[in-house]
Design a protein around this motif. Structure first.
Motif, PDB file in Angstrom:
ATOM      1  N   GLU A  81       0.839  -1.205   0.000  1.00  0.00           N
ATOM      2  CA  GLU A  81       0.000   0.000   0.000  1.00  0.00           C
ATOM      3  C   GLU A  81       0.869   1.249   0.000  1.00  0.00           C
ATOM      4  O   GLU A  81       0.588   2.228  -0.707  1.00  0.00           O
ATOM      5  CB  GLU A  81      -0.931  -0.013   1.207  1.00  0.00           C
ATOM      6  N   GLY A  82       1.950   1.224   0.780  1.00  0.00           N
ATOM      7  CA  GLY A  82       2.871   2.356   0.798  1.00  0.00           C
ATOM      8  C   GLY A  82       3.530   2.586  -0.554  1.00  0.00           C
ATOM      9  O   GLY A  82       3.680   3.718  -1.017  1.00  0.00           O
ATOM     10  N   VAL A  83       3.934   1.483  -1.218  1.00  0.00           N
ATOM     11  CA  VAL A  83       4.551   1.587  -2.548  1.00  0.00           C
ATOM     12  C   VAL A  83       3.574   2.203  -3.545  1.00  0.00           C
ATOM     13  O   VAL A  83       3.936   3.084  -4.337  1.00  0.00           O
ATOM     14  CB  VAL A  83       5.009   0.201  -3.033  1.00  0.00           C
ATOM     15  N   LEU A  84       2.322   1.766  -3.515  1.00  0.00           N
ATOM     16  CA  LEU A  84       1.312   2.293  -4.425  1.00  0.00           C
ATOM     17  C   LEU A  84       1.081   3.785  -4.199  1.00  0.00           C
ATOM     18  O   LEU A  84       0.894   4.554  -5.147  1.00  0.00           O
ATOM     19  CB  LEU A  84      -0.003   1.528  -4.264  1.00  0.00           C
ATOM     20  N   ILE A  85       1.113   4.198  -2.945  1.00  0.00           N
ATOM     21  CA  ILE A  85       0.938   5.622  -2.637  1.00  0.00           C
ATOM     22  C   ILE A  85       2.072   6.442  -3.233  1.00  0.00           C
ATOM     23  O   ILE A  85       1.862   7.504  -3.830  1.00  0.00           O
ATOM     24  CB  ILE A  85       0.863   5.828  -1.107  1.00  0.00           C
ATOM     25  N   VAL A  86       3.310   5.944  -3.075  1.00  0.00           N
ATOM     26  CA  VAL A  86       4.469   6.662  -3.620  1.00  0.00           C
ATOM     27  C   VAL A  86       4.390   6.738  -5.145  1.00  0.00           C
ATOM     28  O   VAL A  86       4.638   7.797  -5.746  1.00  0.00           O
ATOM     29  CB  VAL A  86       5.784   5.983  -3.179  1.00  0.00           C
ATOM     30  N   ASP A 175      -4.672  25.076  -9.346  1.00  0.00           N
ATOM     31  CA  ASP A 175      -5.062  23.667  -9.424  1.00  0.00           C
ATOM     32  C   ASP A 175      -3.835  22.759  -9.476  1.00  0.00           C
ATOM     33  O   ASP A 175      -3.722  21.772  -8.741  1.00  0.00           O
ATOM     34  CB  ASP A 175      -5.939  23.483 -10.667  1.00  0.00           C
ATOM     35  N   GLY A 176      -2.877  23.094 -10.342  1.00  0.00           N
ATOM     36  CA  GLY A 176      -1.667  22.276 -10.481  1.00  0.00           C
ATOM     37  C   GLY A 176      -0.759  22.361  -9.270  1.00  0.00           C
ATOM     38  O   GLY A 176      -0.183  21.359  -8.842  1.00  0.00           O
ATOM     39  N   VAL A 177      -0.628  23.564  -8.713  1.00  0.00           N
ATOM     40  CA  VAL A 177       0.223  23.736  -7.528  1.00  0.00           C
ATOM     41  C   VAL A 177      -0.299  22.896  -6.366  1.00  0.00           C
ATOM     42  O   VAL A 177       0.473  22.235  -5.656  1.00  0.00           O
ATOM     43  CB  VAL A 177       0.304  25.220  -7.133  1.00  0.00           C
ATOM     44  N   ALA A 178      -1.606  22.912  -6.181  1.00  0.00           N
ATOM     45  CA  ALA A 178      -2.195  22.125  -5.087  1.00  0.00           C
ATOM     46  C   ALA A 178      -1.929  20.641  -5.290  1.00  0.00           C
ATOM     47  O   ALA A 178      -1.646  19.910  -4.336  1.00  0.00           O
ATOM     48  CB  ALA A 178      -3.692  22.392  -5.008  1.00  0.00           C
ATOM     49  N   SER A 179      -2.000  20.193  -6.552  1.00  0.00           N
ATOM     50  CA  SER A 179      -1.741  18.782  -6.841  1.00  0.00           C
ATOM     51  C   SER A 179      -0.314  18.399  -6.478  1.00  0.00           C
ATOM     52  O   SER A 179      -0.068  17.346  -5.886  1.00  0.00           O
ATOM     53  CB  SER A 179      -1.992  18.492  -8.327  1.00  0.00           C
ATOM     54  N   VAL A 180       0.653  19.255  -6.840  1.00  0.00           N
ATOM     55  CA  VAL A 180       2.060  18.964  -6.554  1.00  0.00           C
ATOM     56  C   VAL A 180       2.315  18.949  -5.050  1.00  0.00           C
ATOM     57  O   VAL A 180       2.986  18.045  -4.524  1.00  0.00           O
ATOM     58  CB  VAL A 180       2.983  19.995  -7.246  1.00  0.00           C
ATOM     59  N   ILE A 181       1.762  19.935  -4.341  1.00  0.00           N
ATOM     60  CA  ILE A 181       1.985  20.018  -2.888  1.00  0.00           C
ATOM     61  C   ILE A 181       1.460  18.767  -2.198  1.00  0.00           C
ATOM     62  O   ILE A 181       2.140  18.148  -1.370  1.00  0.00           O
ATOM     63  CB  ILE A 181       1.307  21.274  -2.305  1.00  0.00           C
ATOM     64  N   PHE A 182       0.235  18.382  -2.555  1.00  0.00           N
ATOM     65  CA  PHE A 182      -0.303  17.209  -1.877  1.00  0.00           C
ATOM     66  C   PHE A 182       0.397  15.933  -2.320  1.00  0.00           C
ATOM     67  O   PHE A 182       0.561  15.008  -1.519  1.00  0.00           O
ATOM     68  CB  PHE A 182      -1.799  17.060  -2.094  1.00  0.00           C
ATOM     69  N   ALA A 183       0.819  15.858  -3.580  1.00  0.00           N
ATOM     70  CA  ALA A 183       1.523  14.656  -4.048  1.00  0.00           C
ATOM     71  C   ALA A 183       2.804  14.442  -3.239  1.00  0.00           C
ATOM     72  O   ALA A 183       3.158  13.304  -2.908  1.00  0.00           O
ATOM     73  CB  ALA A 183       1.846  14.782  -5.528  1.00  0.00           C
ATOM     74  N   LEU A 184       3.501  15.532  -2.911  1.00  0.00           N
ATOM     75  CA  LEU A 184       4.714  15.422  -2.090  1.00  0.00           C
ATOM     76  C   LEU A 184       4.370  14.916  -0.687  1.00  0.00           C
ATOM     77  O   LEU A 184       5.056  14.048  -0.134  1.00  0.00           O
ATOM     78  CB  LEU A 184       5.418  16.777  -2.007  1.00  0.00           C
ATOM     79  N   TYR A 185       3.303  15.457  -0.122  1.00  0.00           N
ATOM     80  CA  TYR A 185       2.864  15.020   1.210  1.00  0.00           C
ATOM     81  C   TYR A 185       2.428  13.553   1.176  1.00  0.00           C
ATOM     82  O   TYR A 185       2.749  12.766   2.068  1.00  0.00           O
ATOM     83  CB  TYR A 185       1.714  15.913   1.679  1.00  0.00           C
ATOM     84  N   MET A 186       1.710  13.184   0.102  1.00  0.00           N
ATOM     85  CA  MET A 186       1.239  11.819  -0.041  1.00  0.00           C
ATOM     86  C   MET A 186       2.417  10.857  -0.176  1.00  0.00           C
ATOM     87  O   MET A 186       2.435   9.776   0.413  1.00  0.00           O
ATOM     88  CB  MET A 186       0.324  11.726  -1.270  1.00  0.00           C
ATOM     89  N   GLY A 187       3.433  11.253  -0.966  1.00  0.00           N
ATOM     90  CA  GLY A 187       4.612  10.406  -1.147  1.00  0.00           C
ATOM     91  C   GLY A 187       5.341  10.169   0.168  1.00  0.00           C
ATOM     92  O   GLY A 187       5.783   9.057   0.459  1.00  0.00           O
TER      93      GLY A 187
END
Length: 327
Positions: A81-86, A175-187
């Motif tokens: 699950e962790g790998v899939l999130i990354v 929209d794109g900035v929010a996606s990048v910020i959360f993607a980093l947090y999610m990773g």
């Protein structure tokens, strides 16, 4: 169907429904933020599906090939699950960067916003419930799945703010900035889940459980339990394995030794839920043990009591009797 089966099945069904709804919302809006949420839902579905299999396998009885049971599959499930999130976070960043250079027109954002809000509410309450039940049943799979759903809900809050800003400011780049910020947090969150999973697979010391075991032993200490050492704790998914050496007076016969070991096992086993397997190796006392032995009127005492061995995480984990030279 066991409670863990019902819990993970509910997660799978709800995650599948939310995934479909979110992708419909993306194709209506073409919002990177909503796509981020939809991609996260794919992981929820895949992870819940594998988690269901992991819980099924972990519940199988021990056999000749798996003398400690099949519980460690739960650590593998959590790690997957962790790998899939990354991996999802990497794809989200890639997609968001592409949109900076090739922006897509956004539409029907209020509708998309309503869908995200609904998903946040459902995911938060479901994730909270699953994580709580995972802690109750000591299931790494349920805990990871619950954390993942709560993470999805947290992403939704960020995405709600992003979409709302786009609606009111007409600035599509938000929209794109929010996606990048959360993607980093999610990773980063995915990496932490992977780290905990690897620790479980490698039998890393669970400090919280170790401290609990030591405190139980301290609270129930008997004078005839002269010394405890080589205390080891291993998790096999929801199953707990504890083994240690206990030093008893060497003049005890086998029946008395067995009674003490059985009492020791009962005291520890009563404090944990789920399957607890306890292996105790009984050692006879030696003359050097007299220095810290608290047995009253010992018929073979050679030396007076002069030291006190504190029962703590370090002392009880050492693979040696606590002779006077070791203090």
């Amino acid at each position: 169907m066991t409670p863990k089966y019902r819990i993970i099945l509910a997660s799978f069904v709800v995650s599948t429904f939310l995934m479909i709804v979110k992708f419909v919302a993306y194709y209506m809006t073409y919002s990177s933020a909503i796509l981020t949420d939809a991609l996260e839902s794919i992981i929820n579905v895949v992870a819940s599906g594998f988690a269901f299999y992991a819980i099924y396998l972990a519940s199988q009885p021990k056999d000749l090939n798996h003398p400690y049971g099949h519980g460690k599959i739960e650590f593998f499930s959590a790690g997957l699950e962790g790998v899939l999130i990354v991996l999802a976070s990497i794809f989200i960043i890639f997609h968001a960067v592409q949109n900076f250079f090739n922006p897509q027109p956004l539409s029907d954002l209020p509708l998309g916003l309503g869908i995200i809000i609904s998903g946040v509410i459902v995911n938060w309450f479901l994730g909270y419930y699953i994580e709580k039940e995972g802690i109750k049943y000591q299931s790494p799979t349920l805990i990871a799945d619950g954390k993942h759903l709560k993470l999805d809900a947290q992403s939704g809050v960020i995405l709600i703010a992003a979409v709302a800003l786009v609606v009111f400011t007409k600035s599509a780049w938000v929209d794109g900035v929010a996606s990048v910020i959360f993607a980093l947090y999610m990773g980063w969150s995915g990496i932490k889940i992977m780290r905990k999973s690897i620790g479980g697979l490698m039998d890393e010391t669970d400090q919280e459980t170790l401290e609990k075991v030591v405190q139980i032993l301290k609270n129930n200490k008997k004078s005839e339990w002269i010394d405890i050492h080589n205390l080891r704790i291993q998790h096999y998914g929801a199953d707990l394995h504890i083994d240690c050496h206990i030093t008893l007076p060497r003049y005890y016969n086998l029946e008395v030794v067995h009674a003490n070991v059985h009492e020791f096992e009962d005291i520890l086993g009563a404090e944990f839920q789920g399957n607890v397997e306890i292996f105790i190796h009984a050692d006879p006392c030696l003359d050097d043990c007299c220095y810290y032995c608290k047995v009253q009127d010992c018929p073979i005492r050679k030396f007076p009591v002069s030291k006190n061995i504190e029962w703590n995480e370090v002392n009880l984990s050492l693979n040696q009797k606590h002779f006077i030279e070791s203090i």
